[in-house]
Design a protein around this motif. Structure first.
Motif, PDB file in Angstrom:
ATOM      1  N   SER A   1       0.758  -1.210   0.215  1.00 59.19           N
ATOM      2  CA  SER A   1      -0.010   0.071   0.302  1.00 59.19           C
ATOM      3  C   SER A   1       0.766   1.337   0.020  1.00 59.19           C
ATOM      4  O   SER A   1       1.976   1.612   0.694  1.00 59.19           O
ATOM      5  CB  SER A   1      -0.910  -0.179   1.053  1.00 59.19           C
ATOM      6  OG  SER A   1      -1.757   1.182   1.283  1.00 59.19           O
ATOM      7  N   GLY A   2       0.389   2.176  -0.823  1.00 59.13           N
ATOM      8  CA  GLY A   2       1.343   3.640  -0.868  1.00 59.13           C
ATOM      9  C   GLY A   2       2.349   3.535  -1.740  1.00 59.13           C
ATOM     10  O   GLY A   2       3.271   4.549  -1.747  1.00 59.13           O
TER      11      GLY A   2
ATOM     12  N   LYS B   1       1.147   2.386  -7.273  1.00 54.99           N
ATOM     13  CA  LYS B   1       0.225   1.485  -8.068  1.00 54.99           C
ATOM     14  C   LYS B   1      -0.946   2.262  -8.895  1.00 54.99           C
ATOM     15  O   LYS B   1      -0.804   2.495 -10.041  1.00 54.99           O
ATOM     16  CB  LYS B   1      -0.417   0.079  -7.638  1.00 54.99           C
ATOM     17  CG  LYS B   1       0.711  -0.597  -6.779  1.00 54.99           C
ATOM     18  CD  LYS B   1       0.251  -1.962  -6.157  1.00 54.99           C
ATOM     19  CE  LYS B   1      -0.802  -1.711  -5.031  1.00 54.99           C
ATOM     20  NZ  LYS B   1      -0.234  -1.185  -4.029  1.00 54.99           N
ATOM     21  N   THR B   2      -1.720   2.941  -7.926  1.00 55.73           N
ATOM     22  CA  THR B   2      -2.749   3.590  -8.524  1.00 55.73           C
ATOM     23  C   THR B   2      -2.162   4.941  -9.245  1.00 55.73           C
ATOM     24  O   THR B   2      -2.612   5.127 -10.311  1.00 55.73           O
ATOM     25  CB  THR B   2      -3.637   4.077  -7.417  1.00 55.73           C
ATOM     26  OG1 THR B   2      -4.339   3.042  -6.794  1.00 55.73           O
ATOM     27  CG2 THR B   2      -4.907   4.941  -7.826  1.00 55.73           C
ATOM     28  N   THR B   3      -1.189   5.410  -8.750  1.00 59.80           N
ATOM     29  CA  THR B   3      -0.537   6.715  -9.434  1.00 59.80           C
ATOM     30  C   THR B   3      -0.155   6.304 -10.785  1.00 59.80           C
ATOM     31  O   THR B   3      -0.391   6.975 -11.617  1.00 59.80           O
ATOM     32  CB  THR B   3       0.674   7.047  -8.511  1.00 59.80           C
ATOM     33  OG1 THR B   3       0.177   7.669  -7.456  1.00 59.80           O
ATOM     34  CG2 THR B   3       1.268   8.415  -9.177  1.00 59.80           C
TER      35      THR B   3
HETATM   36  N1  LIG Z   1      -2.680  13.637  -5.213  1.00 62.16           N
HETATM   37  C1  LIG Z   1      -1.700  13.337  -4.386  1.00 62.16           C
HETATM   38  N2  LIG Z   1      -0.852  14.045  -3.690  1.00 62.16           N
HETATM   39  C2  LIG Z   1       0.072  13.936  -3.164  1.00 62.16           C
HETATM   40  N3  LIG Z   1       0.421  12.643  -2.781  1.00 62.16           N
HETATM   41  C3  LIG Z   1      -0.493  11.825  -3.420  1.00 62.16           C
HETATM   42  C4  LIG Z   1      -1.480  12.071  -4.014  1.00 62.16           C
HETATM   43  N4  LIG Z   1      -1.791  10.561  -4.684  1.00 62.16           N
HETATM   44  C5  LIG Z   1      -1.239   9.801  -3.956  1.00 62.16           C
HETATM   45  N5  LIG Z   1      -0.164  10.102  -3.376  1.00 62.16           N
HETATM   46  C6  LIG Z   1       0.861   9.779  -2.381  1.00 62.16           C
HETATM   47  O1  LIG Z   1       1.761   8.986  -3.571  1.00 62.16           O
HETATM   48  C7  LIG Z   1       1.878   7.540  -2.759  1.00 62.16           C
HETATM   49  C8  LIG Z   1       1.377   6.680  -3.961  1.00 62.16           C
HETATM   50  O2  LIG Z   1      -0.176   6.366  -3.779  1.00 62.16           O
HETATM   51  P1  LIG Z   1      -0.748   5.430  -4.416  1.00 62.16           P
HETATM   52  O3  LIG Z   1      -2.310   5.846  -4.414  1.00 62.16           O
HETATM   53  O4  LIG Z   1      -0.389   5.366  -5.732  1.00 62.16           O
HETATM   54  O5  LIG Z   1      -0.288   3.938  -3.689  1.00 62.16           O
HETATM   55  P2  LIG Z   1      -0.950   2.740  -4.072  1.00 62.16           P
HETATM   56  O6  LIG Z   1       0.045   1.654  -4.100  1.00 62.16           O
HETATM   57  O7  LIG Z   1      -2.141   2.565  -5.032  1.00 62.16           O
HETATM   58  O8  LIG Z   1      -1.401   2.136  -2.592  1.00 62.16           O
HETATM   59  P3  LIG Z   1      -2.694   1.114  -2.259  1.00 62.16           P
HETATM   60  O9  LIG Z   1      -2.358  -0.083  -2.488  1.00 62.16           O
HETATM   61  O10 LIG Z   1      -3.118   1.602  -0.786  1.00 62.16           O
HETATM   62  O11 LIG Z   1      -3.977   1.389  -3.243  1.00 62.16           O
HETATM   63  C9  LIG Z   1       1.263   7.491  -1.516  1.00 62.16           C
HETATM   64  O12 LIG Z   1       2.170   7.970  -0.735  1.00 62.16           O
HETATM   65  C10 LIG Z   1       0.204   8.619  -1.539  1.00 62.16           C
HETATM   66  O13 LIG Z   1       0.051   9.132  -0.136  1.00 62.16           O
END
Ligand SMILES: Nc1ncnc2c1ncn2[C@@H]1O[C@H](COP(=O)(O)OP(=O)(O)OP(=O)(O)O)[C@@H](O)[C@H]1O
Ligand SMILES: [Mg+2]
Length: 213
Positions: free
Chosen positions: A36-37, A40-42
């Motif tokens: 998590s974090g 991936k979503t980014t």
């Molecule tokens: N709009 C934003 N502005 C600043 N930081 C962000 C933003 N969106 C995400 N982040 C940060 O970027 C990092 C990656 O976030 P992301 O949502 O891509 O993680 P993830 O791998 O999809 O996690 P999960 O498995 O919990 O969904 C995190 O530290 C998050 O806090």
């Protein structure tokens, strides 16, 4: 196919990934895993320009685009966990909106295609319902049907099975395998390693493959 090259994304000073490279052939399904974090979503948000990235190119069958090029948004479909259905529109209108506005399809052509997609996904009876009247699994399938209405070359799903029961999970898996047969390249973010194993050709482990800073 999709080939992502040298993709770099930071939020302010915080680098999420740097020089990320990733390629998928037509009909290939890639599971994207990692804690998590990690970003991936980014990653999938940058593919359509929904999140701006600092650097990178994206090559599809029809050419190479700089990341953020608005043309990518019509070619790459993103399907989010919270579905993002338009709550004030019936299911059928959720499906026809973008094809009519973006692809300038006629109302009758868009409706016809939407009905076929709903039938394929077992949603014919739900065409005239509003999103709040659907179950979670039905909403997920409407989200997929809405993405398919744009004939995307690439589909990226964010946790497509979270919160779904076994039967709905199986339906989502079937949909993905059918799209695979049609040559669509699919990228699936999931924490469900069993699902990843059942559906994906390969795994992209963010923690191993991604550089930071
Ligand atoms: N709009 C934003 N502005 C600043 N930081 C962000 C933003 N969106 C995400 N982040 C940060 O970027 C990092 C990656 O976030 P992301 O949502 O891509 O993680 P993830 O791998 O999809 O996690 P999960 O498995 O919990 O969904 C995190 O530290 C998050 O806090
Ligand atoms: Mg996420």
């Amino acid at each position: 196919m999709i080939e992502i090259k040298a993709l770099t994304k930071a939020y302010g000073d915080k680098v999420i990934f740097k020089d990320l490279n990733l390629a998928l052939a037509n009909g290939e399904i890639l599971a994207v895993t990692g804690p998590s974090g990690i970003g991936k979503t980014t990653l999938i948000k940058t593919l359509t320009g929904l999140e701006p990235a600092q650097n990178g190119t994206i090559t599809l069958d029809d050419g190479t685009y700089p990341v953020g090029d608005p043309k990518l948004a019509a070619k790459v479909a993103l399907i989010f966990q919270d579905f993002n259905l338009f709550p004030n529109m019936k299911v059928i209108d959720n499906l026809t909106l973008a094809p009519r506005l973006v692809k300038k399809e006629s109302k009758s052509a868009a409706n016809q295609k939407a009905k076929e997609l709903l039938a394929q996904l077992g949603l014919s009876e739900q065409a005239d319902l509003y999103p709040y009247q659907l179950s979670g699994g039905q909403k997920q399938r409407v989200g997929i049907a809405r993405a398919l209405a744009m004939d995307p070359q690439i589909i990226a799903y964010d946790e497509p099975t979270s919160g779904l029961d076994e039967q709905s999970t199986d339906q989502v898996r079937q949909i993905m395998l059918n799209l695979k047969q049609k040559g669509v390249a699919q990228l699936v973010i999931t924490h469900d390693l069993e699902f990843a194993k059942a559906v994906a050709d390969r795994n992209f482990d963010f923690a191993k493959e991604v550089q930071y800073g």
